[in-house]
Scaffold this active site. Structure first.
Site, PDB file in Angstrom:
ATOM      1  N   ASN A   1      -3.305  52.167  43.365  1.00 27.53           N
ATOM      2  CA  ASN A   1      -3.651  52.290  41.936  1.00 27.53           C
ATOM      3  C   ASN A   1      -4.537  51.142  41.463  1.00 27.53           C
ATOM      4  OD1 ASN A   1      -1.894  50.157  41.882  1.00 27.53           O
ATOM      5  ND2 ASN A   1      -0.429  51.069  40.465  1.00 27.53           N
TER       6      ASN A   1
ATOM      7  N   HIS B   1      -3.999  47.908  42.028  1.00 27.75           N
ATOM      8  CA  HIS B   1      -3.345  46.634  41.716  1.00 27.75           C
ATOM      9  C   HIS B   1      -3.705  45.562  42.742  1.00 27.75           C
ATOM     10  CE1 HIS B   1       0.576  47.861  43.972  1.00 27.75           C
ATOM     11  NE2 HIS B   1       0.075  46.862  44.634  1.00 27.75           N
TER      12      HIS B   1
HETATM   13  C1  GLP Z   1       2.357  45.330  47.087  1.00 29.35           C
HETATM   14  C2  GLP Z   1       2.041  43.894  46.882  1.00 29.35           C
HETATM   15  C3  GLP Z   1       0.563  43.670  46.920  1.00 29.35           C
HETATM   16  C4  GLP Z   1      -0.019  44.361  48.145  1.00 29.35           C
HETATM   17  C5  GLP Z   1       0.190  45.841  48.049  1.00 29.35           C
HETATM   18  C6  GLP Z   1      -0.435  46.642  49.179  1.00 29.35           C
HETATM   19  O1  GLP Z   1       2.343  46.028  45.902  1.00 29.35           O
HETATM   20  N1  GLP Z   1       2.557  43.409  45.649  1.00 29.35           N
HETATM   21  O2  GLP Z   1       0.308  42.275  46.913  1.00 29.35           O
HETATM   22  O3  GLP Z   1      -1.391  44.072  48.212  1.00 29.35           O
HETATM   23  O4  GLP Z   1       1.585  46.039  48.047  1.00 29.35           O
HETATM   24  O5  GLP Z   1       0.449  46.768  50.247  1.00 29.35           O
HETATM   25  P1  GLP Z   1       0.052  47.363  51.653  1.00 29.35           P
HETATM   26  O6  GLP Z   1      -0.787  46.325  52.311  1.00 29.35           O
HETATM   27  O7  GLP Z   1       1.348  47.585  52.357  1.00 29.35           O
HETATM   28  O8  GLP Z   1      -0.701  48.623  51.413  1.00 29.35           O
END
Ligand code: GLP
Length: 235
Positions: free
Chosen positions: A136, A138
């Protein structure tokens, strides 16, 4: 912005590890902000291997984590602090006193956020912020709608983020509803940003960043005008 589309995760990991090597070669006492999630796991494995081989040292480096679940202490098995411990901190030559992890279990969360910002300021700010990306848009736990001027603060996790994390954590129903996160202001003030984009469902967020218009709908777009932003993307 410099964008490198990598053919594989392995290539992304090597390019990312090379950036870390370059930053620490220039400034061994640099301050790094470190992400959690599946994306940086390969990077951390490479950095651990390089540290074991004496090809990189974290002995003088300041390390901060980007975010944490409210309610979880840094040594809680499901905390981001423990994740970083397992994947990196226990496998490289960090000095404990140079590692500052967010305390999700702090009794006064506002005070913890202020203390975290003060600790970052004390070492001169973040030299390299390594970020993952949420589907999304973030970054850390700065969810859609995030205030671009905030420092470290408490956030309500979006339903989408909680759903992704529950799946990854094997459907833990007790997943916290709130997180602590470095704010966009802190991330955008890092001297250099390395954004790692890998995994399914991230392409829309990446496209929003590439469109170049900052919007709270996709928090990652706040980084678009950063003078030293490198994006590494892999399938
Ligand atoms: C979480 C963390 C983020 C991270 C995101 C993506 O929400 N708070 O800092 O970047 O997950 O995670 P992934 O790398 O497992 O897709």
């Amino acid at each position: 912005m410099h964008l490198a589309r990598c053919n594989s995760r392995g290539t992304l990991d090597v390019l990312a590890a090379d950036r870390v090597n370059a930053v620490l070669a220039r400034k061994p006492h640099a301050a790094l902000a470190l992400p959690t999630g599946q994306t940086p796991v390969g990077l951390y494995a490479l950095l651990s291997a390089r540290a074991a081989a004496g090809a990189i040292s974290f002995a003088r480096t300041w390390l901060f984590n980007l975010d944490e679940y409210v309610g979880l202490a840094p040594d809680h098995p499901r905390s981001y602090g423990r994740f970083l411990g397992r994947h990196l901190l226990e496998r490289v030559d960090v000095a404990d006193k140079r590692v500052r992890l967010l305390r999700g279990d702090a009794s006064d969360l506002a005070a913890e956020c202020r203390s975290y910002d003060a600790a970052i300021a004390k070492v001169g700010g973040i030299d390299l912020a390594i970020l993952g990306l949420g589907a999304n848009g973030h970054i850390a736990f700065n969810e859609p709608g995030a205030d671009s001027t905030a420092g470290t603060h408490v956030v309500a996790l979006s339903a989408q983020t909680r759903a992704v994390h529950q799946r990854q954590a094997g459907g833990i129903a007790k997943l916290p509803r709130r997180g602590l996160t470095m704010g966009v202001r802190t991330l955008a003030s890092a001297r250099e940003i390395l954004l790692l984009v890998a995994g399914t469902g991230k392409q829309r967020a990446l496209q929003a960043l590439l469109r170049g218009r900052a919007t709270p709908r996709w928090p990652v777009t706040y980084l678009h005008d950063h003078p030293h932003l490198t994006v590494l993307s892999a399938p």
